[in-house]
Design an enzyme around this catalytic site. Structure first.
Site, PDB file in Angstrom:
ATOM      1  N   CYS A  12       5.146  -6.252   1.835  1.00  0.00           N
ATOM      2  CA  CYS A  12       5.527  -4.756   1.858  1.00  0.00           C
ATOM      3  C   CYS A  12       4.778  -4.052   2.991  1.00  0.00           C
ATOM      4  CB  CYS A  12       5.396  -3.989   0.551  1.00  0.00           C
ATOM      5  SG  CYS A  12       6.325  -2.576  -0.008  1.00  0.00           S
ATOM      6  N   TYR A  13       3.767  -2.953   2.629  1.00  0.00           N
ATOM      7  CA  TYR A  13       3.105  -2.276   3.691  1.00  0.00           C
ATOM      8  C   TYR A  13       2.378  -3.290   4.637  1.00  0.00           C
ATOM      9  CZ  TYR A  13      -0.160   1.044   6.090  1.00  0.00           C
ATOM     10  OH  TYR A  13      -0.778   1.562   6.984  1.00  0.00           O
TER      11      TYR A  13
ATOM     12  N   GLY B 176     -16.825  -9.453 -28.379  1.00  0.00           N
ATOM     13  CA  GLY B 176     -15.527  -9.771 -27.475  1.00  0.00           C
ATOM     14  C   GLY B 176     -15.503 -10.927 -26.714  1.00  0.00           C
ATOM     15  N   VAL B 177     -14.417 -11.388 -26.084  1.00  0.00           N
ATOM     16  CA  VAL B 177     -14.357 -12.575 -25.266  1.00  0.00           C
ATOM     17  C   VAL B 177     -15.499 -12.572 -24.206  1.00  0.00           C
ATOM     18  CG1 VAL B 177     -12.799 -14.013 -24.008  1.00  0.00           C
ATOM     19  CG2 VAL B 177     -12.186 -13.041 -26.185  1.00  0.00           C
ATOM     20  N   ASP B 178     -15.456 -11.609 -23.459  1.00  0.00           N
ATOM     21  CA  ASP B 178     -16.196 -11.590 -22.310  1.00  0.00           C
ATOM     22  C   ASP B 178     -17.714 -11.694 -22.439  1.00  0.00           C
ATOM     23  OD1 ASP B 178     -13.665 -10.763 -21.202  1.00  0.00           O
ATOM     24  OD2 ASP B 178     -14.259  -8.880 -20.782  1.00  0.00           O
ATOM     25  N   SER B 179     -18.321 -11.070 -23.340  1.00  0.00           N
ATOM     26  CA  SER B 179     -19.637 -10.796 -23.493  1.00  0.00           C
ATOM     27  C   SER B 179     -20.163 -12.309 -24.473  1.00  0.00           C
ATOM     28  CB  SER B 179     -20.235  -9.716 -24.454  1.00  0.00           C
ATOM     29  OG  SER B 179     -19.602  -9.775 -25.568  1.00  0.00           O
TER      30      SER B 179
ATOM     31  N   GLY C 165       0.625  -1.226  -0.186  1.00  0.00           N
ATOM     32  CA  GLY C 165      -0.034  -0.084   0.007  1.00  0.00           C
ATOM     33  C   GLY C 165       0.805   1.256   0.113  1.00  0.00           C
TER      34      GLY C 165
ATOM     35  N   LYS D 250      -9.683 -11.918 -16.328  1.00  0.00           N
ATOM     36  CA  LYS D 250      -9.534 -12.109 -17.835  1.00  0.00           C
ATOM     37  C   LYS D 250      -9.192 -13.564 -18.132  1.00  0.00           C
ATOM     38  CE  LYS D 250     -10.306 -10.048 -21.938  1.00  0.00           C
ATOM     39  NZ  LYS D 250     -11.450  -9.423 -22.422  1.00  0.00           N
TER      40      LYS D 250
ATOM     41  N   HIS E 140       7.967  -7.288  -3.298  1.00  0.00           N
ATOM     42  CA  HIS E 140       6.717  -7.904  -4.037  1.00  0.00           C
ATOM     43  C   HIS E 140       6.906  -9.127  -4.503  1.00  0.00           C
ATOM     44  CE1 HIS E 140       4.067  -4.293  -3.111  1.00  0.00           C
ATOM     45  NE2 HIS E 140       5.358  -3.506  -3.075  1.00  0.00           N
TER      46      HIS E 140
ATOM     47  N   GLU F 201       4.645 -10.975  -5.759  1.00  0.00           N
ATOM     48  CA  GLU F 201       3.364 -11.240  -6.823  1.00  0.00           C
ATOM     49  C   GLU F 201       3.900 -10.609  -8.097  1.00  0.00           C
ATOM     50  OE1 GLU F 201       2.291  -7.653  -4.643  1.00  0.00           O
ATOM     51  OE2 GLU F 201       3.674  -9.160  -4.320  1.00  0.00           O
TER      52      GLU F 201
END
Length: 519
Positions: free
Chosen positions: A84-85, A231-234, A57, A375, A176, A178
């Protein structure tokens, strides 16, 4: 929803908190991100997480009133990992000390094992080369450990960079793990979830079955309409919902005349022929292009497209009759970002191509079957549902379509030229086996004409710019390093095959300072 083993991520406002969740999901671990200010001790206990991660953060724990974790985080007895934070919060709340004013550390750093330690607990398997490369981003640092902790690894500017209290299952790092810049960060996260007893019960096959069950329970025998962008999502949302409720679903595909070459036909064929999903193909290109005629300001373009999309969608959705639900391809990042770090609403970024404003106007209830997914998980679910690989792996395409790849005024002539040039560029990328290495690629037609020579004759045609970027999530991006041979071959093809273009350039701007799209 079936109860999964839960890992709770307490978010203190880091720009990369979503990366923690994505790394965990890759390990088949179900996790949820909750802003620190939304969590109470009772909420933490009710969630019954199997483990907890405290994110980084921007604040300083030395500042009065700075963020803290609910005390239940440390009282429930589950393993906790502070990043970290999150490390600083852990120390401050458990009796250690954090100080400001020391030398800050940003970017690459190297951690060396403390005397007597070559990696323990979640740090097992590290230090094979005698040190670990990590990514630092901190101004404060821990100067005194809380009781029960010991040092596992140190760096010149973070003497307590890796710490642990094995007896209580508490671990913390100043860097970090990640981010991609910490090469062995995944090892730490793998060790942590294994040590916490996660069995990896989060899979797309399981999610598909759960989602179908939830859709059926929510919708019953009611009708659902879905705004299909192609698109992919819809598309994944539509196929999933259709698998759950069949012909109770009707999709509305609004063709605004700003799509790529052959795109409308491809989308319509896939849904009508391959999936037999009821589909209204609303060809409204004359309406959109008519209202965009003479408009050159990019924000005005977006507003016109957004307004017309809502009007057109409402008109055609009314044809369905009796629909009670609106389906949207909302993803988990959209849900997370709906509350900012300070608790206020986030800025609407994509109002030009979503239908977020429709439910209130239309009196519909929402069906959002992808709202727990990132995604990459949506793509995995698409594969699970049998969508064509070529479709699932398609590059992102903006809602305003070619309007924002056509700086200046939009004309049918320019759109036709742009479609042809874009098709050649993408064909070149596929021929050279580069498509899957690139996040997004396209052509922009520039609002200038340039002098050229073709066949001993003078030409005065448009110039275009090629754009291709690499990215992890679209938030930052760098240009793709094509060879000069590729660029030369592509430019020659475009100029020879696309009447109306006589000059080709390549955009090598990164994001930031540029954006991926031109407008």
């Amino acid at each position: 929803m079936t109860q999964h083993q839960l890992l709770l991520i307490v978010d203190f406002g880091s720009q990369v908190t979503q990366l923690i969740a994505r790394r965990l999901r890759e390990l088949n671990v179900y996790c949820e991100i909750h802003a620190y200010q939304t969590l109470t001790d009772a909420a933490v206990r009710d969630m019954a997480p199997r483990a907890i991660i405290l994110s980084g953060g921007p604040d300083s724990v030395t500042r009065e009133g700075s963020p803290r974790a609910p005390q239940a985080v440390f009282d429930t007895g589950v393993p906790v990992f502070g990043i970290c934070y999150g490390q600083q919060v852990m120390m401050q709340q458990l009796g250690g000390r954090v100080e400001s004013g020391h030398h800050a550390e940003y970017g690459r750093a190297f951690i060396h094992p403390a005397p007597g330690h070559n990696g323990d607990g979640i740090f097992a398997g590290l230090f094979a080369a005698g040190r670990e490369e990590v990514w630092m981003s901190h101004g404060d640092r821990v100067t005194q450990l809380a009781p029960g902790f010991e040092v596992i690894g140190t760096s010149p500017n973070a003497p307590l960079a890796m710490i642990a209290d094995e007896s209580r299952g508490l671990y913390a790092v100043q860097f970090h793990p990640e981010v991609h810049h910490t090469p062995n960060g995944r090892i730490m996260l793998e060790n942590f979830v294994r040590m916490a007893g996660f069995t990896g019960d989060w899979t797309m096959a399981g999610y598909r079955d759960e989602a179908i069950r939830r859709i059926r329970e929510q919708v019953g025998d009611a009708k659902v309409i879905c705004g299909l962008s192609g698109g992919v999502d819809s598309s994944v949302a539509a196929v999933l919902i259709h698998e759950a409720i069949g012909d109770q679903l009707t999709c509305v595909f609004v063709d605004h005349g700003l799509l790529r070459q052959g795109e409308a036909e491809e989308v319509v064929a896939m849904f009508r022929d391959n999936y037999n999903i009821p589909l209204i193909h609303a060809d409204e290109s004359d309406l959109f292009l008519g209202e965009l005629d003479g408009v050159s300001d990019p924000e005005t373009k977006r507003k016109i497209i957004g307004r017309l999309f809502i009007d057109v969608f409402q008109k055609h959705a009314a044809e369905v009759g009796g629909a009670e639900f609106l389906a949207q391809g909302t993803l988990y990042p959209d849900v997370i970002e709906s509350v900012s770090f300070t608790g206020g609403p986030s800025v609407t970024i994509k109002s030009h191509h979503n239908v977020g404003g429709l439910p209130e106007k239309m009196g519909l209830k929402l069906v959002e079957p992808l709202r727990e997914l990132f995604k990459d998980e949506v793509r995995a679910l698409g594969r699970e549902l049998g969508l064509p690989a070529s479709f699932i792996g398609r590059h992102p395409f903006p809602g305003p379509g070619l309007a924002i790849r056509c700086p200046g005024e939009i004309t049918r002539e320019k759109l036709d030229i742009l479609r042809k040039a874009d098709a050649v560029f993408i064909d070149q990328i596929r021929r050279h086996g580069l498509y899957d290495d690139i996040w997004q690629a396209f052509v922009a037609i520039l609002p200038v004409r340039t002098v050229g020579v073709m066949g001993d004759g003078r030409t005065y045609d448009f110039a275009c710019a090629l754009r291709a970027v690499t990215s992890v999530d679209g938030m930052t991006a760098d240009y793709y390093p094509f060879t000069h041979e590729f660029l030369g071959e592509t430019a020659t093809r475009i100029i020879n095959e696309v009447r109306g273009i006589n000059r080709v350039t390549y955009d090598i701007t990164s994001k930031p300072p540029g954006t991926i799209e031109w407008e």
